[in-house]
Design an enzyme around this catalytic site. Sequence first.
Site, mmCIF file in Angstrom:
data_model
loop_
_atom_site.group_PDB
_atom_site.id
_atom_site.type_symbol
_atom_site.label_atom_id
_atom_site.label_comp_id
_atom_site.label_asym_id
_atom_site.label_seq_id
_atom_site.Cartn_x
_atom_site.Cartn_y
_atom_site.Cartn_z
ATOM 1 N N LYS A 268 0.833 -1.196 0.000
ATOM 2 C CA LYS A 268 0.000 0.000 0.000
ATOM 3 C C LYS A 268 0.872 1.251 0.000
ATOM 4 O O LYS A 268 1.997 1.224 0.480
ATOM 5 C CB LYS A 268 -0.857 0.020 1.275
ATOM 6 C CG LYS A 268 -1.965 -1.008 1.316
ATOM 7 C CD LYS A 268 -2.751 -0.908 2.619
ATOM 8 C CE LYS A 268 -3.842 -1.960 2.698
ATOM 9 N NZ LYS A 268 -4.915 -1.787 1.694
ATOM 10 N N ARG A 342 -10.108 -11.820 2.325
ATOM 11 C CA ARG A 342 -10.948 -12.891 1.781
ATOM 12 C C ARG A 342 -10.231 -14.236 1.838
ATOM 13 O O ARG A 342 -10.882 -15.276 1.956
ATOM 14 C CB ARG A 342 -11.386 -12.516 0.360
ATOM 15 C CG ARG A 342 -10.250 -12.365 -0.608
ATOM 16 C CD ARG A 342 -10.637 -11.575 -1.853
ATOM 17 N NE ARG A 342 -10.722 -10.134 -1.601
ATOM 18 C CZ ARG A 342 -11.028 -9.224 -2.521
ATOM 19 N NH1 ARG A 342 -11.304 -9.606 -3.763
ATOM 20 N NH2 ARG A 342 -11.066 -7.942 -2.214
HETATM 21 N N1 BES Z 1 -8.001 -3.911 4.562
HETATM 22 C C1 BES Z 1 -8.195 -3.518 3.223
HETATM 23 C C2 BES Z 1 -9.512 -2.785 3.007
HETATM 24 C C3 BES Z 1 -9.644 -1.433 3.643
HETATM 25 C C4 BES Z 1 -9.307 -0.298 2.945
HETATM 26 C C5 BES Z 1 -10.160 -1.306 4.914
HETATM 27 C C6 BES Z 1 -9.455 0.945 3.518
HETATM 28 C C7 BES Z 1 -10.311 -0.056 5.493
HETATM 29 C C8 BES Z 1 -9.957 1.071 4.793
HETATM 30 C C9 BES Z 1 -8.185 -4.746 2.325
HETATM 31 O O1 BES Z 1 -7.375 -5.796 2.740
HETATM 32 C C10 BES Z 1 -7.661 -4.308 1.011
HETATM 33 O O2 BES Z 1 -6.518 -3.944 0.936
HETATM 34 N N2 BES Z 1 -8.508 -4.329 -0.002
HETATM 35 C C11 BES Z 1 -8.139 -3.913 -1.295
HETATM 36 C C12 BES Z 1 -8.669 -4.914 -2.263
HETATM 37 C C13 BES Z 1 -8.111 -4.772 -3.647
HETATM 38 C C14 BES Z 1 -6.636 -5.137 -3.665
HETATM 39 C C15 BES Z 1 -8.884 -5.679 -4.567
HETATM 40 C C16 BES Z 1 -8.771 -2.549 -1.536
HETATM 41 O O3 BES Z 1 -9.890 -2.302 -1.070
HETATM 42 O O4 BES Z 1 -8.120 -1.716 -2.145
HETATM 43 MN MN MN Z 2 -5.375 -5.595 2.092
#
Ligand code: BES
Ligand code: MN
Length: 491
Positions: A268, A342
Site C-alpha cells: 500500500k 478474503r
Molecule cells: N483492509 C483492506 C480494506 C480497507 C481499505 C479497509 C481501507 C479499510 C480502509 C483490504 O485488505 C484491502 O486492501 N482491499 C483492497 C482490495 C483490492 C486489492 C482488490 C482494496 O480495497 O483496495
Molecule cells: Mn489488504
Amino acid sequence: MLDIAFVKPALPRSGALVLPLPEGELPAGLARAAEEATGGLLSRALDAAGFKGRKGQSATLWAPVPGLARIVAVGIGKPGELTPEAAEAAGGAIAPLVASEREALLAADALPPALAAHLGFGAMLRSWRFDRYRTTEKEEDKPKLERLAIAASSVPEAKSAFAPMRAIADGVFLTRELVSEPPNVLDPAEFAERCKGLEKLGVEVEIMGPKELKRMGFGAMLGVAQGSAKEPRMVVMQWRGAPRTRKQKPVALIGKGVTFDTGGISIKPAGGMEDMKWDMAGAGAVVGAMAALAGRKAKADVVGLIGLVENMPSGTAQRPGDVVKTYSGQTVEVINTDAEGRLVLADVMWYCQERFDPRCMVDLATLTGAIIVALGHEHAGLFSNDDELAQRVAAAGKGVGEQVWRMPLGEAYDKQIKSDIADMKNVGGRQGGSITAAQFLQRFTNGRPWAHLDIAGTAWSSKDLPVAAKGATAFGVRLLDRLVAEMAEEG
Ligand code: BES
Ligand code: MN
Ligand code: ZN
C-alpha cells in the site's frame, strides 16, 4: 470507566445536575424542583439561551445555586416521543458536557425507567476513551466524570433494564480496546491471548497456531501469514447458553483479524497506512459480541471464529501469481496480495460450517476500500445469499443504530473472479470491488445461510459520533447481540 448508578429523585448539592428536557413545559419532578430552587432562574436562562428542548440542543447554567457547579439542559424533542436510540444519543451528548465534573446527577425521573437506562447506556458508550499510552497529559485536561447517578421513577425497573446494557457496553469496550491497540502490541498471538479472557465469562476458547493450521490445510490463510515474522492464530470461541429444552444449531460469527495490513508485496502507499492497524475490527467485533452475549448470559448457542494474521512484505511473503490451496480444497490464484482478508476468511468460513453445522454464518470484515466509495461511513455493506437472514441483520442493525445497506450478488459478478489457471483468483478488478470480494466469500459458504458485513467504512470514525468518541466504534457488537437475541432467544 464511567460508573452508572440509579437513584431515587433528589436534587444534588454539588457537581452537575443534568436535565433532559422535552419541548414545551418543564416536566414535573426534579426539573420543576430545580426551577423552584433557582427561584425561576432556570427557565429564564433557558429562554435567554434560545433553548427550546429540541433534539441536539443543550445549554449550561453556571453556579445556579450555592454548591451546585452547573445545570446542564439537554433537549429530547417532543414530549413522549423519545425513542431508545434518541435517548442514547442524548445520553451521549451529556458525557462531554459534564466531563470536567467528577459527579453528575441525571434527572430521568419524568421518563419511563427503560429510557433512563438508555440515557445511561449512551453516556457510558460516549465517555469511553483509550488512554493507555498517554503519559504526559495534564490532570486538568483529562475527563473527570467518574460517576453518573440517574434519578429514575422506578429504581428497580431502571436497574434491570440497564443490566444487559452494562454487559453489552463491556463487549463494546473490549472491541474498541482491541481495535485501538497499536499493531506492535496487538499481534495475532497477543490478540488470541486476550480472547482467553472470555473464559472467565464462561466462554470456551481454543487457540490454533501455525502447526495445527498447516496440518489442517489452511493454505489460503497461511499464504497471507507467511511474509510475517508473527505467527498466525485461529481462535474458536463457544458460548452455550441455550436451555437444554431449546437446543438448536448454533449461530456462527466470523471475523477478519488482520492485525496489520501493509498490502504485502502488493504494498500500500505510505499515506494513511497506519489506519491498517484496525484491519482486525471484524475479529474485534466478534470477540466483543461473544463477551456481550456471555456477559448477559444470552439463552442461545453461539460460536465465534476469528482468523488472525499480519500481512507483510518480505523474502518469505507470497507473490502475485502464487496459487494456494484453501481448506475447502478449492485453489486460488493470488493476483493481489493486498486482497488478503478474503483469503483468511475463506479458510475460517469453510472450517466453521464443516465443524459446527451452524444455522447461519455472519462474517464481519474491513474487507474493501470500495465499500467506502459506495456507502461512505454511514452504512456497512450487507451481502447475503438468504433474504430472511439479510432482513434480520438489517433489522437488528436499525434497532441499535448500526445501519447496514444491502448490496447485490450475482453470477455476472462471480465471473469477474474466474482464473485462467486455478479455481478462482482473489480480485475481480476495480469495478464492483466490494461485490466481487463478497462473491469470493460466497464460494466458501457451502451454500449455507450467510451474511457478510463489509465494515471498512464504519469500524473507525475520524469524528465524534453520538455514542462513540472519534476512533474505534466497535461497529457490529450491538448488531450481533441484537441479532442473536431476536433470532435465537425469542420464545
Ligand atoms: N483492509 C483492506 C480494506 C480497507 C481499505 C479497509 C481501507 C479499510 C480502509 C483490504 O485488505 C484491502 O486492501 N482491499 C483492497 C482490495 C483490492 C486489492 C482488490 C482494496 O480495497 O483496495
Ligand atoms: Mn489488504
Ligand atoms: Zn485488509
